[in-house]
Design a protein around this motif. Structure first.
Motif, PDB file in Angstrom:
ATOM      1  N   HIS A 111      -1.529   9.420  -3.792  1.00 52.95           N
ATOM      2  CA  HIS A 111      -0.731   8.794  -2.733  1.00 52.95           C
ATOM      3  C   HIS A 111       0.274   9.793  -2.164  1.00 52.95           C
ATOM      4  O   HIS A 111       0.901  10.560  -2.907  1.00 52.95           O
ATOM      5  CB  HIS A 111       0.024   7.570  -3.277  1.00 52.95           C
ATOM      6  CG  HIS A 111      -0.863   6.479  -3.758  1.00 52.95           C
ATOM      7  ND1 HIS A 111      -1.635   5.711  -2.919  1.00 52.95           N
ATOM      8  CD2 HIS A 111      -1.133   6.040  -5.025  1.00 52.95           C
ATOM      9  CE1 HIS A 111      -2.325   4.829  -3.620  1.00 52.95           C
ATOM     10  NE2 HIS A 111      -2.038   5.006  -4.908  1.00 52.95           N
ATOM     11  N   GLN A 115       5.256   8.107   1.055  1.00 54.73           N
ATOM     12  CA  GLN A 115       4.990   6.683   0.841  1.00 54.73           C
ATOM     13  C   GLN A 115       5.538   6.232  -0.522  1.00 54.73           C
ATOM     14  O   GLN A 115       6.077   5.123  -0.640  1.00 54.73           O
ATOM     15  CB  GLN A 115       3.490   6.420   0.922  1.00 54.73           C
ATOM     16  CG  GLN A 115       2.910   6.462   2.323  1.00 54.73           C
ATOM     17  CD  GLN A 115       3.330   5.253   3.150  1.00 54.73           C
ATOM     18  OE1 GLN A 115       3.544   4.163   2.626  1.00 54.73           O
ATOM     19  NE2 GLN A 115       3.454   5.452   4.460  1.00 54.73           N
ATOM     20  N   LYS A 119       8.467   3.341  -1.098  1.00 49.25           N
ATOM     21  CA  LYS A 119       8.332   2.192  -1.986  1.00 49.25           C
ATOM     22  C   LYS A 119       9.535   2.083  -2.927  1.00 49.25           C
ATOM     23  O   LYS A 119      10.112   1.009  -3.096  1.00 49.25           O
ATOM     24  CB  LYS A 119       7.040   2.282  -2.792  1.00 49.25           C
ATOM     25  CG  LYS A 119       6.861   1.154  -3.823  1.00 49.25           C
ATOM     26  CD  LYS A 119       5.533   1.251  -4.533  1.00 49.25           C
ATOM     27  CE  LYS A 119       5.469   0.330  -5.748  1.00 49.25           C
ATOM     28  NZ  LYS A 119       5.617  -1.098  -5.400  1.00 49.25           N
ATOM     29  N   ALA A 428       3.589   2.168  10.148  1.00 45.40           N
ATOM     30  CA  ALA A 428       2.970   2.413   8.844  1.00 45.40           C
ATOM     31  C   ALA A 428       3.601   3.540   8.035  1.00 45.40           C
ATOM     32  O   ALA A 428       3.211   3.751   6.887  1.00 45.40           O
ATOM     33  CB  ALA A 428       1.480   2.707   9.035  1.00 45.40           C
ATOM     34  N   THR A 430       3.265   6.707   8.378  1.00 48.71           N
ATOM     35  CA  THR A 430       2.295   7.769   8.109  1.00 48.71           C
ATOM     36  C   THR A 430       2.168   8.692   9.317  1.00 48.71           C
ATOM     37  O   THR A 430       2.452   8.288  10.454  1.00 48.71           O
ATOM     38  CB  THR A 430       0.917   7.170   7.751  1.00 48.71           C
ATOM     39  OG1 THR A 430       0.049   8.206   7.318  1.00 48.71           O
ATOM     40  CG2 THR A 430       0.288   6.478   8.960  1.00 48.71           C
ATOM     41  N   ARG A 457       7.503  -0.610   7.033  1.00 47.35           N
ATOM     42  CA  ARG A 457       6.959  -0.921   5.706  1.00 47.35           C
ATOM     43  C   ARG A 457       6.342   0.335   5.096  1.00 47.35           C
ATOM     44  O   ARG A 457       6.148   1.331   5.779  1.00 47.35           O
ATOM     45  CB  ARG A 457       5.885  -2.001   5.799  1.00 47.35           C
ATOM     46  CG  ARG A 457       4.691  -1.612   6.692  1.00 47.35           C
ATOM     47  CD  ARG A 457       3.587  -2.641   6.637  1.00 47.35           C
ATOM     48  NE  ARG A 457       2.512  -2.370   7.594  1.00 47.35           N
ATOM     49  CZ  ARG A 457       1.512  -1.531   7.395  1.00 47.35           C
ATOM     50  NH1 ARG A 457       1.444  -0.831   6.264  1.00 47.35           N
ATOM     51  NH2 ARG A 457       0.571  -1.374   8.317  1.00 47.35           N
ATOM     52  N   TYR A 458       6.055   0.248   3.789  1.00 50.82           N
ATOM     53  CA  TYR A 458       5.252   1.279   3.148  1.00 50.82           C
ATOM     54  C   TYR A 458       3.827   0.770   3.024  1.00 50.82           C
ATOM     55  O   TYR A 458       3.542  -0.420   3.249  1.00 50.82           O
ATOM     56  CB  TYR A 458       5.824   1.670   1.780  1.00 50.82           C
ATOM     57  CG  TYR A 458       5.902   0.549   0.764  1.00 50.82           C
ATOM     58  CD1 TYR A 458       4.790   0.192  -0.007  1.00 50.82           C
ATOM     59  CD2 TYR A 458       7.092  -0.144   0.551  1.00 50.82           C
ATOM     60  CE1 TYR A 458       4.855  -0.831  -0.939  1.00 50.82           C
ATOM     61  CE2 TYR A 458       7.166  -1.171  -0.388  1.00 50.82           C
ATOM     62  CZ  TYR A 458       6.047  -1.499  -1.128  1.00 50.82           C
ATOM     63  OH  TYR A 458       6.110  -2.517  -2.048  1.00 50.82           O
ATOM     64  N   ASN A 459       2.921   1.639   2.654  1.00 51.45           N
ATOM     65  CA  ASN A 459       1.515   1.259   2.516  1.00 51.45           C
ATOM     66  C   ASN A 459       1.366   0.290   1.342  1.00 51.45           C
ATOM     67  O   ASN A 459       1.699   0.640   0.203  1.00 51.45           O
ATOM     68  CB  ASN A 459       0.665   2.510   2.275  1.00 51.45           C
ATOM     69  CG  ASN A 459      -0.824   2.236   2.346  1.00 51.45           C
ATOM     70  OD1 ASN A 459      -1.291   1.147   2.009  1.00 51.45           O
ATOM     71  ND2 ASN A 459      -1.586   3.224   2.788  1.00 51.45           N
ATOM     72  N   VAL A 461      -0.985  -0.523  -0.422  1.00 51.02           N
ATOM     73  CA  VAL A 461      -1.847  -0.049  -1.503  1.00 51.02           C
ATOM     74  C   VAL A 461      -1.000   0.457  -2.680  1.00 51.02           C
ATOM     75  O   VAL A 461      -1.411   0.391  -3.843  1.00 51.02           O
ATOM     76  CB  VAL A 461      -2.796   1.066  -0.990  1.00 51.02           C
ATOM     77  CG1 VAL A 461      -3.577   1.700  -2.137  1.00 51.02           C
ATOM     78  CG2 VAL A 461      -3.756   0.491   0.045  1.00 51.02           C
TER      79      VAL A 461
END
Length: 509
Positions: A111, A115, A119, A428, A430, A457-459, A461
């Motif tokens: 990751h 990101q 989180k 995103a 990113t 937001r963060y991813n 996943v």
């Protein structure tokens, strides 16, 4: 296999300065075992701009690739080390952030580190992003690192560039090039002759004709060959980067020699402060729509410390790039090719990258060169576009409204390419970039974070990762950086050791 070779054997460089002598040094090294005659024409009567005194990491590899000893270069150019840029008052007055070289942290379970940091921040961890940058922590402590002692420590990934005296750099490169056989002709080009196909055939200097098979234009803003002769055209980017003048001055040292450039936002632009071993380089880049020359001079002089070593010098410029950097048998470099304000110290990089690509695609004397010329122009233009967008990012994300200049920046036109990049990031968090791009995501994250532009937001996943373990991992990483930096020498101490005993650097090779 039968190949047809029609090699170029005579190259003429029009203009000296950093661009001209870097071209001469690079090409003379590339052709050191071949019969290629290189002549550089310059006049002592024509001054050089000479403000590109901060660089970025790729310069180190360029110098070493042509056989220049870095320690010797640093001694003779009075250079210091640079770990990044400190930006003051750009987001709002009193706010400061740092754009470091190198990377931020490291990927965790595949990751992206940013990101992971997002989180942990969303879940309450208050560790700043720059705590995960080796360069930022070194700069904060005014330290540098001993490369050969950095193995197996967080410092091993650190990257650096140089602050240097542009005039001394040109002199050093001239000596290097002349030792490799480059011939220098003193004088001013009075006429440029072309053959029936439109190629440049001769330039006239001191009532004498100097013939060449390929010509490199390093004549500065006027573009004597590429514009006045070959009519390349110019893409004007003033709509996106409105600053069009700069005032510069040199002063004595009064403070610690910091391992970073300072860029401070002013009422109608921004000022720079670059520490060298023997002096400070200072300047104010501004827009004359909001500030006249005398106001700019007064602002700059109020921002410097130490005694003045030179009189303030005002330079006019236009931001943009030639529509074609290479036409027929003429290549432009430096200010003749284009100009983007020195906010991220990209001027010398664009010269060296153009030279590296030119050598990779080196032409011959046949009529089959157009395909490589077109590809060269496409790639160089793309480099300028990328840097333009990154610089616009610094301006368009400001929240300042205290002067007309900054109010206009906050509502300025934004290139569509940058609009798209920002839109994706804000949703995103990113970023995508090609491997050959200069500014990788880490640089964008640093400036976006510094200008307080955050994604929504963060991813999701990343929710598969254990939050406590992730936070612990990041905290351990930042602590390891902090501990590693504590053992390193001050920047000034390292410079003294480096220049007196170059093996301090060479042991790291």
């Amino acid at each position: 296999m039968q190949l047809t070779q029609q090699p170029i054997t005579k190259i003429v460089i029009a203009g000296g300065g950093t661009a001209g002598w870097l071209a001469a040094a690079t090409l003379s090294y590339a052709f050191k075992n071949q019969s290629v005659d290189i002549t550089l024409i310059e006049s002592d009567e024509i001054g050089t701009i000479g403000v590109g005194e901060a660089t970025i990491p790729p310069l180190i590899a360029i110098l070493e690739s042509i056989g220049i000893d870095l320690a010797d270069f640093i001694k003779h150019t009075q250079a210091t080390f640079k770990l990044g840029i400190q930006f003051a008052d750009w987001h709002s007055k009193g706010d400061t952030y740092f754009h470091p070289f190198g990377t931020l942290g490291r990927n965790i379970d595949g990751h992206d580190f940013y990101q992971c940091w997002l989180k942990t921040a969303a879940e309450g961890d208050t560790t700043p992003l720059m705590a995960h940058s080796v360069e930022a922590i070194l700069a904060q402590q005014n330290k540098f690192f001993i490369p050969h002692e950095a193995h197996n420590t967080p410092l091993a990934s650190a990257r650096f560039a140089l602050h240097l005296d542009a005039g001394l750099m040109a002199r050093y490169l001239r000596n290097f090039a002349e030792n490799n056989g480059v011939k220098r002709v003193e004088g001013i080009i009075s006429d440029v002759l072309q053959d029936s196909s439109g190629n440049i055939s001769d330039v006239c200097v001191n009532q004498q004709s100097i013939k060449g098979e390929f010509f490199i234009d390093c004549s500065g803003f006027k573009g004597l060959l590429i514009e006045q002769t070959m009519h390349a055209g110019f893409d004007d980017w003033s709509e996106y980067l409105p600053c069009n003048r700069a005032v510069t001055v040199q002063t004595t040292h009064t403070k610690t020699i910091s391992p970073y450039t300072v860029s401070k936002a002013q009422n109608a632009g921004w000022s720079w402060h670059i520490p060298l071993q023997h002096r400070m380089g200072n300047g104010y880049v501004f827009c004359d729509k909001y500030c006249d020359d005398q106001q700019a001079i007064d602002t700059l002089l109020a921002s410097v410390t130490g005694e003045l070593l030179t009189k303030p010098k005002v330079i006019a410029f236009k931001t943009g790039v030639r529509k074609q950097a290479w036409i027929k048998n003429c290549l432009s470099l430096g200010l003749a090719q284009g100009f983007i304000e020195p906010l991220e110290s990209t001027a010398i990089h664009l010269v060296s990258k153009s030279l590296a690509l030119f050598i990779k695609m080196f032409p011959d004397n046949s009529d089959t060169n157009q395909v490589i010329i077109d590809e060269f122009n496409r790639r160089i233009h793309q480099d300028y576009l990328e840097i333009r967008d990154f610089l616009v990012l610094h301006y368009c994300t400001t929240t300042r409204n205290d002067t007309a200049f900054w109010r206009d920046c906050a509502s300025m036109a934004i290139p569509k390419s940058l609009q798209q990049k920002l839109a994706i990031f804000k949703v995103a968090g990113t970023l995508t970039s090609a491997a050959e791009q200069l500014f990788q995501p880490t640089s964008w994250y640093a400036v976006l974070n510094g200008m307080q532009v955050m994604p929504s937001r963060y991813n999701p996943v990343l929710d598969s990762l254990d939050s406590n373990k992730l936070t612990q991992s990041l905290q351990q990483g930042s602590k390891a950086i902090e501990n590693a930096v504590l053992t390193q020498p001050s920047h000034a101490e390292f410079i003294a050791r480096f220049c007196d005993a170059k093996d301090v650097y060479q042991k790291s090779a």
